[in-house]
Design a protein around this motif. Structure first.
Motif, PDB file in Angstrom:
ATOM      1  N   UNK A 168      40.094  15.696  16.317  1.00 62.71           N
ATOM      2  CA  UNK A 168      40.005  16.540  17.512  1.00 62.71           C
ATOM      3  C   UNK A 168      39.719  15.723  18.766  1.00 62.71           C
ATOM      4  N   UNK A 169      39.153  14.539  18.605  1.00 70.49           N
ATOM      5  CA  UNK A 169      38.911  13.654  19.744  1.00 70.49           C
ATOM      6  C   UNK A 169      40.249  13.091  20.223  1.00 70.49           C
ATOM      7  N   UNK A 170      40.496  13.144  21.523  1.00 69.23           N
ATOM      8  CA  UNK A 170      41.790  12.723  22.061  1.00 69.23           C
ATOM      9  C   UNK A 170      42.120  11.266  21.743  1.00 69.23           C
ATOM     10  N   UNK A 171      41.152  10.373  21.841  1.00 72.24           N
ATOM     11  CA  UNK A 171      41.426   8.966  21.514  1.00 72.24           C
ATOM     12  C   UNK A 171      41.750   8.776  20.044  1.00 72.24           C
ATOM     13  N   UNK A 206      53.888   3.130  13.988  1.00 78.32           N
ATOM     14  CA  UNK A 206      53.943   1.809  13.381  1.00 78.32           C
ATOM     15  C   UNK A 206      53.050   1.837  12.153  1.00 78.32           C
ATOM     16  N   UNK A 207      53.507   1.253  11.077  1.00 74.70           N
ATOM     17  CA  UNK A 207      52.773   1.358   9.815  1.00 74.70           C
ATOM     18  C   UNK A 207      51.379   0.747   9.857  1.00 74.70           C
ATOM     19  N   UNK A 208      51.185  -0.268  10.697  1.00 75.30           N
ATOM     20  CA  UNK A 208      49.918  -0.981  10.694  1.00 75.30           C
ATOM     21  C   UNK A 208      49.642  -1.563  12.073  1.00 75.30           C
ATOM     22  N   UNK A 209      48.392  -1.424  12.526  1.00 78.60           N
ATOM     23  CA  UNK A 209      47.984  -1.971  13.821  1.00 78.60           C
ATOM     24  C   UNK A 209      46.633  -2.654  13.671  1.00 78.60           C
ATOM     25  N   UNK A 210      46.455  -3.763  14.389  1.00 80.58           N
ATOM     26  CA  UNK A 210      45.138  -4.398  14.385  1.00 80.58           C
ATOM     27  C   UNK A 210      44.265  -3.683  15.416  1.00 80.58           C
ATOM     28  N   UNK A 211      42.967  -3.897  15.321  1.00 83.34           N
ATOM     29  CA  UNK A 211      42.014  -3.232  16.206  1.00 83.34           C
ATOM     30  C   UNK A 211      42.330  -3.541  17.668  1.00 83.34           C
ATOM     31  N   UNK A 212      42.715  -4.776  17.956  1.00 80.89           N
ATOM     32  CA  UNK A 212      43.034  -5.165  19.342  1.00 80.89           C
ATOM     33  C   UNK A 212      44.253  -4.388  19.863  1.00 80.89           C
ATOM     34  N   UNK A 213      45.254  -4.204  19.005  1.00 78.40           N
ATOM     35  CA  UNK A 213      46.420  -3.401  19.395  1.00 78.40           C
ATOM     36  C   UNK A 213      45.985  -1.976  19.727  1.00 78.40           C
ATOM     37  N   UNK A 214      45.156  -1.405  18.859  1.00 83.41           N
ATOM     38  CA  UNK A 214      44.679  -0.029  19.064  1.00 83.41           C
ATOM     39  C   UNK A 214      43.918   0.080  20.383  1.00 83.41           C
ATOM     40  N   UNK A 215      43.051  -0.876  20.651  1.00 79.23           N
ATOM     41  CA  UNK A 215      42.276  -0.864  21.893  1.00 79.23           C
ATOM     42  C   UNK A 215      43.198  -0.854  23.103  1.00 79.23           C
ATOM     43  N   UNK A 216      44.228  -1.683  23.078  1.00 79.73           N
ATOM     44  CA  UNK A 216      45.169  -1.733  24.198  1.00 79.73           C
ATOM     45  C   UNK A 216      45.991  -0.462  24.310  1.00 79.73           C
ATOM     46  N   UNK A 217      46.377   0.109  23.200  1.00 79.03           N
ATOM     47  CA  UNK A 217      47.176   1.336  23.213  1.00 79.03           C
ATOM     48  C   UNK A 217      46.400   2.483  23.845  1.00 79.03           C
ATOM     49  N   UNK A 218      45.120   2.630  23.461  1.00 80.63           N
ATOM     50  CA  UNK A 218      44.351   3.765  23.979  1.00 80.63           C
ATOM     51  C   UNK A 218      43.596   3.415  25.261  1.00 80.63           C
ATOM     52  N   UNK A 219      43.697   2.171  25.698  1.00 76.67           N
ATOM     53  CA  UNK A 219      43.053   1.766  26.942  1.00 76.67           C
ATOM     54  C   UNK A 219      41.542   1.711  26.854  1.00 76.67           C
ATOM     55  N   UNK A 220      41.039   1.149  25.770  1.00 76.41           N
ATOM     56  CA  UNK A 220      39.597   1.072  25.566  1.00 76.41           C
ATOM     57  C   UNK A 220      39.184  -0.354  25.218  1.00 76.41           C
ATOM     58  N   UNK A 221      37.896  -0.541  25.058  1.00 74.09           N
ATOM     59  CA  UNK A 221      37.404  -1.831  24.571  1.00 74.09           C
ATOM     60  C   UNK A 221      37.649  -1.913  23.065  1.00 74.09           C
ATOM     61  N   UNK A 222      37.572  -3.112  22.544  1.00 69.75           N
ATOM     62  CA  UNK A 222      37.717  -3.302  21.101  1.00 69.75           C
ATOM     63  C   UNK A 222      36.580  -2.591  20.372  1.00 69.75           C
ATOM     64  N   UNK A 223      35.389  -2.625  20.945  1.00 74.24           N
ATOM     65  CA  UNK A 223      34.241  -1.954  20.324  1.00 74.24           C
ATOM     66  C   UNK A 223      34.467  -0.448  20.217  1.00 74.24           C
ATOM     67  N   UNK A 224      34.998   0.157  21.278  1.00 74.37           N
ATOM     68  CA  UNK A 224      35.271   1.597  21.259  1.00 74.37           C
ATOM     69  C   UNK A 224      36.361   1.927  20.238  1.00 74.37           C
ATOM     70  N   UNK A 225      37.413   1.130  20.221  1.00 68.67           N
ATOM     71  CA  UNK A 225      38.491   1.343  19.245  1.00 68.67           C
ATOM     72  C   UNK A 225      37.945   1.214  17.822  1.00 68.67           C
ATOM     73  N   UNK A 226      37.095   0.215  17.595  1.00 68.60           N
ATOM     74  CA  UNK A 226      36.496   0.019  16.268  1.00 68.60           C
ATOM     75  C   UNK A 226      35.658   1.221  15.862  1.00 68.60           C
ATOM     76  N   UNK A 227      34.911   1.764  16.810  1.00 68.04           N
ATOM     77  CA  UNK A 227      34.094   2.952  16.535  1.00 68.04           C
ATOM     78  C   UNK A 227      34.979   4.121  16.090  1.00 68.04           C
ATOM     79  N   UNK A 228      36.048   4.372  16.836  1.00 67.73           N
ATOM     80  CA  UNK A 228      36.956   5.466  16.478  1.00 67.73           C
ATOM     81  C   UNK A 228      37.616   5.210  15.121  1.00 67.73           C
ATOM     82  N   UNK A 229      38.009   3.982  14.876  1.00 61.71           N
ATOM     83  CA  UNK A 229      38.648   3.647  13.598  1.00 61.71           C
ATOM     84  C   UNK A 229      37.673   3.820  12.432  1.00 61.71           C
ATOM     85  N   UNK A 230      36.406   3.464  12.634  1.00 64.71           N
ATOM     86  CA  UNK A 230      35.404   3.670  11.582  1.00 64.71           C
ATOM     87  C   UNK A 230      35.254   5.156  11.268  1.00 64.71           C
TER      88      UNK A 230
END
Length: 122
Positions: free
Chosen positions: A40-43, A54-78
């Motif tokens: 339900x969270x937009x990010x 794409x079948x697979x993305x690294x955390x850095x790719x995800x951070x750039x895609x959603x326009x966030x820091x790597x830490x924020x992307x990691x939090x969402x991925x966790x």
């Protein structure tokens, strides 16, 4: 005809109610609610959508895609990982994420198709 969106009298179909309550008891509805709550969270929805593209993305790719820091992307991925939506693998110092299974992709595809057909009042 009344324009109210509720019943004007109280009555219910006991057989129907009992049957559906029985079906509800057979399923883990709370885990389904947690699944939808996680996306339900937009990010997080953007992350899941991205993993549908794409079948697979690294955390850095995800951070750039959603326009966030790597830490924020990691939090969402966790969060997505805890809910069984994504899986990850480590390759050296890099972490790659992918969808846990095809069902998540189907949910996103169906939701997007639904959105095209129905205008939701926001």
């Amino acid at each position: 005809m009344s324009t109210k969106d509720t019943c004007e009298i109280y009555c219910y179909d006991e057989e129907k109610v009992n049957r559906i309550q029985g079906e509800l008891a057979k399923h883990d509805i709370s885990s389904v609610a947690l699944l939808f709550k996680a996306i339900a969270d937009e990010n997080r929805t953007k992350i899941v959508f991205s993993l549908c593209q794409d079948d697979e993305l690294c955390v850095c790719d995800v951070a750039n895609i959603i326009g966030s820091s790597v830490a924020t992307a990691s939090h969402h991925l966790r969060t997505l990982h805890k809910q069984g939506i994504v899986k990850y693998r480590k390759e050296g110092k890099m972490a790659f994420y992918s969808l846990k299974d095809e069902h998540i992709k189907q949910l996103i595809t169906i939701a997007l198709a639904h959105k095209k057909e129905v205008k939701v009042n926001v």
